[in-house]
Design a protein around this motif. Sequence first.
Motif, PDB file in Angstrom:
ATOM      1  N   GLU A  11       0.849  -1.188   0.000  1.00  0.00           N
ATOM      2  CA  GLU A  11       0.000   0.000   0.000  1.00  0.00           C
ATOM      3  C   GLU A  11       0.888   1.242   0.000  1.00  0.00           C
ATOM      4  N   PRO A  12       0.494   2.278  -0.733  1.00  0.00           N
ATOM      5  CA  PRO A  12       1.328   3.491  -0.758  1.00  0.00           C
ATOM      6  C   PRO A  12       1.316   4.189   0.596  1.00  0.00           C
ATOM      7  N   LYS A  13       2.439   4.799   0.933  1.00  0.00           N
ATOM      8  CA  LYS A  13       2.539   5.543   2.196  1.00  0.00           C
ATOM      9  C   LYS A  13       1.733   6.827   2.094  1.00  0.00           C
ATOM     10  N   PRO A  14       1.059   7.211   3.161  1.00  0.00           N
ATOM     11  CA  PRO A  14       0.335   8.488   3.124  1.00  0.00           C
ATOM     12  C   PRO A  14       1.325   9.653   3.086  1.00  0.00           C
ATOM     13  N   ALA A  15       0.902  10.734   2.493  1.00  0.00           N
ATOM     14  CA  ALA A  15       1.747  11.923   2.392  1.00  0.00           C
ATOM     15  C   ALA A  15       1.912  12.550   3.773  1.00  0.00           C
ATOM     16  N   PRO A  16       3.083  13.154   4.049  1.00  0.00           N
ATOM     17  CA  PRO A  16       3.252  13.812   5.344  1.00  0.00           C
ATOM     18  C   PRO A  16       2.406  15.078   5.438  1.00  0.00           C
ATOM     19  N   CYS A  17       2.085  15.433   6.645  1.00  0.00           N
ATOM     20  CA  CYS A  17       1.284  16.623   6.915  1.00  0.00           C
ATOM     21  C   CYS A  17       2.069  17.867   6.467  1.00  0.00           C
ATOM     22  N   PRO A  18       1.427  18.798   5.741  1.00  0.00           N
ATOM     23  CA  PRO A  18       2.154  19.986   5.281  1.00  0.00           C
ATOM     24  C   PRO A  18       2.493  20.967   6.398  1.00  0.00           C
ATOM     25  N   VAL A  19       1.796  20.895   7.522  1.00  0.00           N
ATOM     26  CA  VAL A  19       2.036  21.846   8.614  1.00  0.00           C
ATOM     27  C   VAL A  19       3.225  21.410   9.472  1.00  0.00           C
ATOM     28  N   CYS A  20       3.232  20.138   9.913  1.00  0.00           N
ATOM     29  CA  CYS A  20       4.280  19.667  10.815  1.00  0.00           C
ATOM     30  C   CYS A  20       5.348  18.843  10.092  1.00  0.00           C
ATOM     31  N   HIS A  21       5.185  18.635   8.803  1.00  0.00           N
ATOM     32  CA  HIS A  21       6.134  17.877   7.976  1.00  0.00           C
ATOM     33  C   HIS A  21       6.314  16.450   8.467  1.00  0.00           C
ATOM     34  N   GLY A  22       5.266  15.856   9.002  1.00  0.00           N
ATOM     35  CA  GLY A  22       5.286  14.457   9.402  1.00  0.00           C
ATOM     36  C   GLY A  22       5.743  14.174  10.818  1.00  0.00           C
ATOM     37  N   SER A  23       6.108  15.198  11.578  1.00  0.00           N
ATOM     38  CA  SER A  23       6.593  14.952  12.939  1.00  0.00           C
ATOM     39  C   SER A  23       5.457  14.841  13.955  1.00  0.00           C
ATOM     40  N   GLY A  24       4.317  15.465  13.672  1.00  0.00           N
ATOM     41  CA  GLY A  24       3.190  15.439  14.596  1.00  0.00           C
ATOM     42  C   GLY A  24       3.244  16.524  15.657  1.00  0.00           C
ATOM     43  N   GLU A  25       4.307  17.326  15.657  1.00  0.00           N
ATOM     44  CA  GLU A  25       4.449  18.412  16.632  1.00  0.00           C
ATOM     45  C   GLU A  25       4.738  19.718  15.920  1.00  0.00           C
ATOM     46  N   VAL A  26       4.255  20.800  16.477  1.00  0.00           N
ATOM     47  CA  VAL A  26       4.564  22.143  15.991  1.00  0.00           C
ATOM     48  C   VAL A  26       5.104  22.952  17.158  1.00  0.00           C
ATOM     49  N   SER A  27       5.941  23.945  16.876  1.00  0.00           N
ATOM     50  CA  SER A  27       6.495  24.754  17.955  1.00  0.00           C
ATOM     51  C   SER A  27       6.086  26.203  17.774  1.00  0.00           C
ATOM     52  N   ARG A  28       5.926  26.876  18.901  1.00  0.00           N
ATOM     53  CA  ARG A  28       5.574  28.296  18.939  1.00  0.00           C
ATOM     54  C   ARG A  28       6.589  29.008  19.816  1.00  0.00           C
ATOM     55  N   THR A  29       6.851  30.255  19.510  1.00  0.00           N
ATOM     56  CA  THR A  29       7.770  31.025  20.333  1.00  0.00           C
ATOM     57  C   THR A  29       7.072  31.442  21.621  1.00  0.00           C
ATOM     58  N   VAL A  30       7.832  31.457  22.702  1.00  0.00           N
ATOM     59  CA  VAL A  30       7.317  31.886  23.998  1.00  0.00           C
ATOM     60  C   VAL A  30       7.905  33.261  24.279  1.00  0.00           C
ATOM     61  N   GLN A  31       7.042  34.232  24.545  1.00  0.00           N
ATOM     62  CA  GLN A  31       7.482  35.594  24.795  1.00  0.00           C
ATOM     63  C   GLN A  31       7.041  36.015  26.192  1.00  0.00           C
ATOM     64  N   VAL A  32       7.918  36.772  26.866  1.00  0.00           N
ATOM     65  CA  VAL A  32       7.610  37.236  28.220  1.00  0.00           C
ATOM     66  C   VAL A  32       7.893  38.721  28.342  1.00  0.00           C
TER      67      VAL A  32
END
Length: 57
Positions: A11-32
């Motif tokens: 079976e063909p592999k599913p395409a990676p997510c365009p937002v997280c590039h297949g990692s499943g995590e996204v990061s945001r900057t923390v500002q104080v």
Amino acid sequence: MAAPKTTPPPEPKPAPCPVCHGSGEVSRTVQVGRKRRTVGYQTGLCLNCLGSGDAPE
């Protein structure tokens, strides 16, 4: 003589997510502070693919 065994194509592999590039995590900057200094990054679950890393259909 027995017929040759054939294996089904994989079976063909599913395409990676365009937002997280297949990692499943996204990061945001923390500002104080009042001047909003950047002090680091915080990772979280990708809401586009819900952490699976596969592109949603």
